[in-house]
Scaffold this motif. Structure first.
Motif, mmCIF file in Angstrom:
data_model
loop_
_atom_site.group_PDB
_atom_site.id
_atom_site.type_symbol
_atom_site.label_atom_id
_atom_site.label_comp_id
_atom_site.label_asym_id
_atom_site.label_seq_id
_atom_site.Cartn_x
_atom_site.Cartn_y
_atom_site.Cartn_z
ATOM 1 N N ASN A 124 -25.246 93.708 -32.376
ATOM 2 C CA ASN A 124 -24.662 92.388 -33.009
ATOM 3 C C ASN A 124 -25.335 91.368 -32.238
ATOM 4 O O ASN A 124 -25.989 90.981 -31.580
ATOM 5 N N ILE A 125 -24.899 90.022 -33.193
ATOM 6 C CA ILE A 125 -25.272 88.733 -32.809
ATOM 7 C C ILE A 125 -24.273 87.709 -32.727
ATOM 8 O O ILE A 125 -23.229 88.055 -33.751
ATOM 9 N N TYR A 126 -24.038 86.852 -31.932
ATOM 10 C CA TYR A 126 -23.086 85.604 -31.720
ATOM 11 C C TYR A 126 -23.911 84.482 -31.950
ATOM 12 O O TYR A 126 -24.956 84.594 -31.285
ATOM 13 N N ILE A 127 -23.439 83.514 -32.437
ATOM 14 C CA ILE A 127 -24.019 82.116 -32.310
ATOM 15 C C ILE A 127 -23.082 81.366 -32.232
ATOM 16 O O ILE A 127 -21.974 81.018 -32.789
ATOM 17 N N PHE A 128 -23.036 80.633 -31.115
ATOM 18 C CA PHE A 128 -21.975 79.490 -30.623
ATOM 19 C C PHE A 128 -22.416 78.165 -30.516
ATOM 20 O O PHE A 128 -23.734 77.840 -30.199
ATOM 21 N N ASP A 129 -21.681 77.294 -30.993
ATOM 22 C CA ASP A 129 -22.000 75.701 -30.815
ATOM 23 C C ASP A 129 -21.840 75.474 -29.202
ATOM 24 O O ASP A 129 -21.492 76.082 -28.388
ATOM 25 N N ARG A 130 -22.346 74.211 -29.087
ATOM 26 C CA ARG A 130 -22.259 73.773 -27.522
ATOM 27 C C ARG A 130 -20.684 73.722 -26.963
ATOM 28 O O ARG A 130 -20.602 73.678 -25.841
ATOM 29 N N ASN A 131 -19.823 73.737 -27.857
ATOM 30 C CA ASN A 131 -18.424 73.704 -27.401
ATOM 31 C C ASN A 131 -17.798 74.964 -27.580
ATOM 32 O O ASN A 131 -16.699 75.199 -26.860
ATOM 33 N N GLY A 132 -18.453 76.095 -27.658
ATOM 34 C CA GLY A 132 -18.154 77.479 -27.933
ATOM 35 C C GLY A 132 -17.358 77.612 -28.945
ATOM 36 O O GLY A 132 -16.759 78.909 -28.851
ATOM 37 N N THR A 133 -17.476 77.063 -30.030
ATOM 38 C CA THR A 133 -17.109 77.588 -31.338
ATOM 39 C C THR A 133 -18.101 78.633 -31.906
ATOM 40 O O THR A 133 -19.205 78.447 -31.885
ATOM 41 N N LEU A 134 -17.297 79.737 -32.355
ATOM 42 C CA LEU A 134 -18.213 80.710 -32.819
ATOM 43 C C LEU A 134 -18.827 80.253 -34.224
ATOM 44 O O LEU A 134 -17.833 80.123 -35.207
ATOM 45 N N LEU A 135 -19.943 79.995 -34.286
ATOM 46 C CA LEU A 135 -20.632 79.564 -35.757
ATOM 47 C C LEU A 135 -20.913 80.896 -36.613
ATOM 48 O O LEU A 135 -20.887 80.670 -37.798
ATOM 49 N N TYR A 136 -21.193 81.680 -35.977
ATOM 50 C CA TYR A 136 -21.883 83.012 -36.793
ATOM 51 C C TYR A 136 -21.670 84.587 -36.183
ATOM 52 O O TYR A 136 -21.995 84.328 -34.739
ATOM 53 N N TYR A 137 -21.302 85.546 -36.660
ATOM 54 C CA TYR A 137 -21.518 86.795 -36.005
ATOM 55 C C TYR A 137 -21.658 87.725 -37.078
ATOM 56 O O TYR A 137 -21.158 87.618 -38.381
ATOM 57 N N HIS A 138 -22.521 88.693 -36.682
ATOM 58 C CA HIS A 138 -22.848 89.848 -37.649
ATOM 59 C C HIS A 138 -23.109 91.170 -36.733
ATOM 60 O O HIS A 138 -23.741 91.069 -35.554
#
Length: 145
Positions: free
Chosen positions: A5-19
């Motif tokens: 899987n992949i997680y993409i977080f912004d600089r504040n820890g908000t999950l931008l994308y998951y797959h």
């Protein structure tokens, strides 16, 4: 070799994308709870690495490996964080993460005036291009193969 899987977080820890692709076991918690747990762990590991390193780490934390999987980490200068979980035999993941950032995130998210960098990624073009890229990479193989 396989990608889980992949997680993409912004600089504040908000999950931008998951797959997820080949994730066999689920955590038993909501995606939001799991993302907060992953981000908190990353924050703690990065802090530990920076404090305990005998030299000034340029790259800092890059990955950790367990007996079952490897968590690969890439952070951009702007603070966007990419986490790709793979099996322990996967190689070249650092390059793969850099390509995901430069060829997909920058091209389809950063350069897209309709995408806000602090909100979850809704771009179908980004999602399909990233999925196709992962599936054609040498790292992506399913367990049944």
């Amino acid at each position: 070799m396989t990608v889980h899987n992949i997680y993409i977080f912004d600089r504040n820890g908000t999950l931008l994308y998951y797959h997820e692709w080949n994730r066999l076991k689920q955590s038993g918690m909501t995606r939001e709870e799991e993302a907060k747990l992953v981000y908190g762990m990353l924050f703690s590991i990065k802090s530990f690495v920076n404090k305990m390193s005998p030299i000034d780490p340029k790259e800092g934390f890059l990955y950790y490996k367990t007996s079952k999987y490897t968590l690969n980490y890439f952070e951009t200068p702007s603070g966007v964080k990419f986490v790709l979980n793979t099996d322990n035999h996967s190689q070249g993941i650092r390059d793969l993460l850099q390509q995901i950032y430069s060829q997909f995130f920058v091209e389809y998210i950063v350069k897209n005036p309709l995408c806000k960098l602090s909100e979850p990624i809704q771009s179908e073009l980004f999602k399909t291009k990233l999925d196709a890229y992962i599936k054609q990479s040498s790292v992506y193989l399913t367990k049944s193969m």
